[in-house]
Design a protein around this motif. Structure first.
Motif, PDB file in Angstrom:
ATOM      1  N   THR A 363       0.817  -1.204   0.000  1.00 24.50           N
ATOM      2  CA  THR A 363       0.000   0.000   0.000  1.00 24.50           C
ATOM      3  C   THR A 363       0.851   1.255   0.000  1.00 24.50           C
ATOM      4  N   LEU A 364       2.014   1.200   0.617  1.00 25.14           N
ATOM      5  CA  LEU A 364       2.868   2.374   0.716  1.00 25.14           C
ATOM      6  C   LEU A 364       3.424   2.795  -0.633  1.00 25.14           C
ATOM      7  N   HIS A 365       3.589   1.854  -1.573  1.00 26.57           N
ATOM      8  CA  HIS A 365       4.241   2.137  -2.846  1.00 26.57           C
ATOM      9  C   HIS A 365       3.258   2.384  -3.974  1.00 26.57           C
ATOM     10  N   THR A 366       2.013   2.668  -3.706  1.00 26.92           N
ATOM     11  CA  THR A 366       1.047   2.979  -4.755  1.00 26.92           C
ATOM     12  C   THR A 366       1.289   4.389  -5.272  1.00 26.92           C
ATOM     13  N   ASP A 367       1.264   4.544  -6.589  1.00 30.01           N
ATOM     14  CA  ASP A 367       1.582   5.823  -7.217  1.00 30.01           C
ATOM     15  C   ASP A 367       0.365   6.345  -7.971  1.00 30.01           C
ATOM     16  N   PHE A 368       0.425   7.620  -8.370  1.00 26.87           N
ATOM     17  CA  PHE A 368      -0.631   8.219  -9.161  1.00 26.87           C
ATOM     18  C   PHE A 368      -0.508   7.762 -10.608  1.00 26.87           C
ATOM     19  N   SER A 369      -1.647   7.568 -11.253  1.00 27.64           N
ATOM     20  CA  SER A 369      -1.664   7.087 -12.623  1.00 27.64           C
ATOM     21  C   SER A 369      -1.499   8.255 -13.591  1.00 27.64           C
ATOM     22  N   ASP A 370      -0.833   7.977 -14.731  1.00 30.96           N
ATOM     23  CA  ASP A 370      -0.672   8.997 -15.760  1.00 30.96           C
ATOM     24  C   ASP A 370      -1.954   9.202 -16.557  1.00 30.96           C
ATOM     25  N   ASP A 371      -2.807   8.190 -16.623  1.00 27.19           N
ATOM     26  CA  ASP A 371      -4.074   8.274 -17.364  1.00 27.19           C
ATOM     27  C   ASP A 371      -5.202   7.895 -16.415  1.00 27.19           C
ATOM     28  N   PRO A 372      -5.765   8.871 -15.687  1.00 28.13           N
ATOM     29  CA  PRO A 372      -6.797   8.536 -14.696  1.00 28.13           C
ATOM     30  C   PRO A 372      -8.035   7.883 -15.295  1.00 28.13           C
ATOM     31  N   ASP A 373      -8.456   8.337 -16.480  1.00 34.01           N
ATOM     32  CA  ASP A 373      -9.674   7.788 -17.076  1.00 34.01           C
ATOM     33  C   ASP A 373      -9.505   6.316 -17.438  1.00 34.01           C
ATOM     34  N   GLU A 374      -8.390   5.982 -18.048  1.00 35.99           N
ATOM     35  CA  GLU A 374      -8.155   4.594 -18.414  1.00 35.99           C
ATOM     36  C   GLU A 374      -7.982   3.714 -17.183  1.00 35.99           C
ATOM     37  N   ALA A 375      -7.317   4.251 -16.154  1.00 37.41           N
ATOM     38  CA  ALA A 375      -7.143   3.487 -14.921  1.00 37.41           C
ATOM     39  C   ALA A 375      -8.487   3.213 -14.252  1.00 37.41           C
ATOM     40  N   GLN A 376      -9.375   4.214 -14.250  1.00 42.94           N
ATOM     41  CA  GLN A 376     -10.701   4.016 -13.671  1.00 42.94           C
ATOM     42  C   GLN A 376     -11.503   2.989 -14.458  1.00 42.94           C
ATOM     43  N   LYS A 377     -11.369   3.016 -15.786  1.00 41.59           N
ATOM     44  CA  LYS A 377     -12.078   2.048 -16.612  1.00 41.59           C
ATOM     45  C   LYS A 377     -11.607   0.624 -16.322  1.00 41.59           C
ATOM     46  N   GLN A 378     -10.291   0.444 -16.197  1.00 42.33           N
ATOM     47  CA  GLN A 378      -9.755  -0.882 -15.905  1.00 42.33           C
ATOM     48  C   GLN A 378     -10.166  -1.356 -14.511  1.00 42.33           C
ATOM     49  N   GLN A 379     -10.217  -0.450 -13.566  1.00 46.93           N
ATOM     50  CA  GLN A 379     -10.669  -0.824 -12.217  1.00 46.93           C
ATOM     51  C   GLN A 379     -12.110  -1.291 -12.233  1.00 46.93           C
ATOM     52  N   ASN A 380     -12.976  -0.553 -12.940  1.00 45.80           N
ATOM     53  CA  ASN A 380     -14.384  -0.953 -13.016  1.00 45.80           C
ATOM     54  C   ASN A 380     -14.533  -2.326 -13.654  1.00 45.80           C
ATOM     55  N   LEU A 381     -13.811  -2.555 -14.748  1.00 49.35           N
ATOM     56  CA  LEU A 381     -13.908  -3.845 -15.425  1.00 49.35           C
ATOM     57  C   LEU A 381     -13.401  -4.979 -14.550  1.00 49.35           C
ATOM     58  N   ARG A 382     -12.302  -4.740 -13.837  1.00 54.51           N
ATOM     59  CA  ARG A 382     -11.730  -5.796 -13.008  1.00 54.51           C
ATOM     60  C   ARG A 382     -12.676  -6.188 -11.880  1.00 54.51           C
ATOM     61  N   VAL A 383     -13.239  -5.193 -11.202  1.00 52.77           N
ATOM     62  CA  VAL A 383     -14.122  -5.491 -10.076  1.00 52.77           C
ATOM     63  C   VAL A 383     -15.428  -6.109 -10.554  1.00 52.77           C
ATOM     64  N   LEU A 384     -16.035  -5.548 -11.603  1.00 56.11           N
ATOM     65  CA  LEU A 384     -17.296  -6.100 -12.101  1.00 56.11           C
ATOM     66  C   LEU A 384     -17.108  -7.498 -12.672  1.00 56.11           C
ATOM     67  N   HIS A 385     -15.969  -7.754 -13.271  1.00 53.65           N
ATOM     68  CA  HIS A 385     -15.702  -9.106 -13.767  1.00 53.65           C
ATOM     69  C   HIS A 385     -15.564 -10.084 -12.608  1.00 53.65           C
ATOM     70  N   ALA A 386     -14.903  -9.691 -11.536  1.00 51.50           N
ATOM     71  CA  ALA A 386     -14.734 -10.591 -10.402  1.00 51.50           C
ATOM     72  C   ALA A 386     -16.055 -10.863  -9.698  1.00 51.50           C
ATOM     73  N   LEU A 387     -16.957  -9.891  -9.715  1.00 52.38           N
ATOM     74  CA  LEU A 387     -18.253 -10.054  -9.055  1.00 52.38           C
ATOM     75  C   LEU A 387     -19.341 -10.551  -9.992  1.00 52.38           C
ATOM     76  N   ASN A 388     -19.003 -10.846 -11.257  1.00 54.72           N
ATOM     77  CA  ASN A 388     -19.983 -11.301 -12.257  1.00 54.72           C
ATOM     78  C   ASN A 388     -21.105 -10.289 -12.450  1.00 54.72           C
ATOM     79  N   LEU A 389     -20.731  -9.023 -12.540  1.00 58.55           N
ATOM     80  CA  LEU A 389     -21.706  -7.942 -12.703  1.00 58.55           C
ATOM     81  C   LEU A 389     -21.377  -7.073 -13.909  1.00 58.55           C
ATOM     82  N   VAL A 390     -20.783  -7.666 -14.937  1.00 55.43           N
ATOM     83  CA  VAL A 390     -20.424  -6.883 -16.120  1.00 55.43           C
ATOM     84  C   VAL A 390     -21.667  -6.345 -16.819  1.00 55.43           C
ATOM     85  N   HIS A 391     -22.804  -6.989 -16.639  1.00 55.61           N
ATOM     86  CA  HIS A 391     -24.025  -6.500 -17.278  1.00 55.61           C
ATOM     87  C   HIS A 391     -24.448  -5.141 -16.757  1.00 55.61           C
ATOM     88  N   LEU A 392     -23.936  -4.717 -15.607  1.00 53.74           N
ATOM     89  CA  LEU A 392     -24.289  -3.391 -15.094  1.00 53.74           C
ATOM     90  C   LEU A 392     -23.739  -2.278 -15.971  1.00 53.74           C
TER      91      LEU A 392
END
Length: 466
Positions: A363-392
């Motif tokens: 947690t201490l070594h987490t850095d800011f992303s150069d592309d916030p929009d793309e990073a947010q998109k990947q986060q949404n896809l990763r979490v929704l895929h893990a929870l089987n909620l991609v249809h949302l």
């Protein structure tokens, strides 16, 4: 630049800074729901009076649904969140604590060394022959934030006295013939050092000697381990030396241009207060589905004995709600959408990662992303895929795209949350958030481009920051 403006003298630490900012903003509490409901009622009464000349029509239109809605609001829990930072010496915990105190209009900073239960709650003193109560740190920090340094040095008996203050946000006092109840509606940010060297094979309760009932009252528990990383050490040392050179020579450079974009303390404090008083976000349907699915997944992993049972109680779901609402406030929204729920899940994942649930992400070594929009998109896809909620994404895609538009407009910094451990095949896939396969990622990313544009309704329009 909002998160990057928090404690700018510390390099990166995106997850830690975001966690403290969410605690300062907080969720929507019970009293705030009452205040908003009374405001709506008064506005509706004024509208009825202007149309009919009397308020009898408003009283006659009270239905059973309104009564049920009011009863549901009365059952809401506290809105203030609590955070505990556990880390090695020299990682900047005390600096974060004191900077957070500066951002709150009412704050109390104390240290656990020599602190007693009377100093945290209240004490009875005799003055002019009469007994009176003097408030402690938690009482004085009402409607603000209480920062406790060296939290682990407080004696176990004294720490047990703040259980009621943290959850019910009240103190029941019976001292010297005085029986009363004091309010402690404050957020608590506590920092502590581990007992000796932190043992990653044990949970936080063992490493800090903090009991599980008290530990479960913290919405976020982050462990900051100063591990050896040559690349990270090089970047941190360069940041510190460059800051020292700029402070001495006062030279203008490309890094100074970035420094000029950071909000000053006064502006950041004003934004936090404006967001707290202007927005009372509610959870959207998509956000409720995400939080519900994640809570159920955590409970199933708890039943298999894969994590500490004290961290997966109903308080976990309440923490998710508060964090989602706090992130919606941070983004100046009246409704918590998919992005807010995903951020809340990832914050809890970072906290659970401290308890050895997900992976070995530092947690201490987490850095800011150069592309916030793309990073947010990947986060949404990763979490929704893990929870089987991609249809949302098909149902709430317009809200999610609007959230990304707001992120770009506000320059919101985000980070890559690498919680998946692809090399560890011994973990259960039921409670691990991993990256989807390339084929799945390609098909799911197409959802964003294949959807027709949908004009948002007036109730879901975002308020622009002037």
């Amino acid at each position: 630049m909002i998160i990057k403006s928090f404690c700018p003298q510390l390099f990166s630490m995106y997850v830690v800074k975001l966690a403290v900012m969410l605690v300062l903003l907080g969720g929507v509490g019970r009293s705030q729901y009452r205040r908003r409901a009374s405001k709506r009622k008064s506005e509706s009464q004024k509208s009825d009076i202007s149309r009919t000349g009397s308020s009898s029509s408003r009283n006659a239109s009270m239905t059973e649904h309104d009564e049920n809605e009011r009863a549901r609001r009365e059952q809401m829990r506290r809105g203030e969140a609590h955070c505990l930072l556990v880390g090695d010496a020299g990682v900047g915990k005390s600096q974060i604590l004191r900077y957070a105190a500066k951002l709150s209009p009412r704050s109390v900073v104390t240290t656990g060394t020599g602190t007693t239960s009377a100093g945290l709650t209240c004490s009875a003193v005799k003055d002019s022959g009469e007994w009176m109560l003097e408030g402690g740190a938690l009482v004085l920090a009402d409607r603000g934030v209480c920062c406790i340094d060296e939290f682990g040095n407080i004696r176990e008996h004294d720490r047990a006295t703040i259980h009621e203050a943290m959850e019910q946000q009240t103190l029941s006092v019976a001292k010297a013939g005085l029986v009363c109840k004091l309010n402690t509606r404050c957020a608590i940010i506590a920092v502590t050092n581990p007992r000796g060297k932190y043992d990653t094979s044990q949970d936080v309760s063992v490493n800090t000697a903090i009991a599980s009932p008290l530990l479960s009252r913290f919405d976020i528990v982050l462990v900051l381990l100063d591990t050896v990383d040559a690349e990270w050490d090089r970047r941190v040392s360069s940041f510190i030396l460059d800051s020292a050179v700029r402070g001495v020579k006062n030279k203008k450079s490309s890094s100074d241009a970035e420094t000029n974009e950071i909000w000053p303390l006064k502006k950041l404090r004003a934004y936090i207060q404006w967001a707290r008083h202007s927005f009372m976000p509610e959870l959207s349907y998509e956000a409720q589905c995400i939080l519900k699915a994640y809570y159920g997944k955590q409970r199933r992993s708890d039943g298999m004995g894969m994590q500490d049972a004290a961290r997966t109680t109903i308080r976990l779901l309440e923490s998710l709600v508060r964090l989602a609402q706090a992130h919606a406030r941070l983004m100046a929204r009246d409704e918590a959408d998919i992005s807010d729920a995903v951020t809340a899940v990832l914050m809890v994942e970072a906290s659970n990662n401290s308890l050895n649930v997900i992976s070995n992400e530092n947690t201490l070594h987490t850095d800011f992303s150069d592309d916030p929009d793309e990073a947010q998109k990947q986060q949404n896809l990763r979490v929704l895929h893990a929870l089987n909620l991609v249809h949302l994404l098909r149902k709430g895609g317009d809200d999610d795209d609007g959230a990304r538009g707001d992120n770009a407009a506000r320059g919101r910094p985000t980070s890559q949350w690498n919680f998946g451990d692809e090399n560890n095949n011994n973990r259960s896939n039921d409670n691990i958030i991993t990256s989807p396969s390339p084929q799945q990622k390609t098909s799911e990313l197409a959802l964003f481009s294949s959807r027709p544009p949908v004009r948002p309704s007036s109730s879901t329009k975002r308020r622009r920051i002037e």
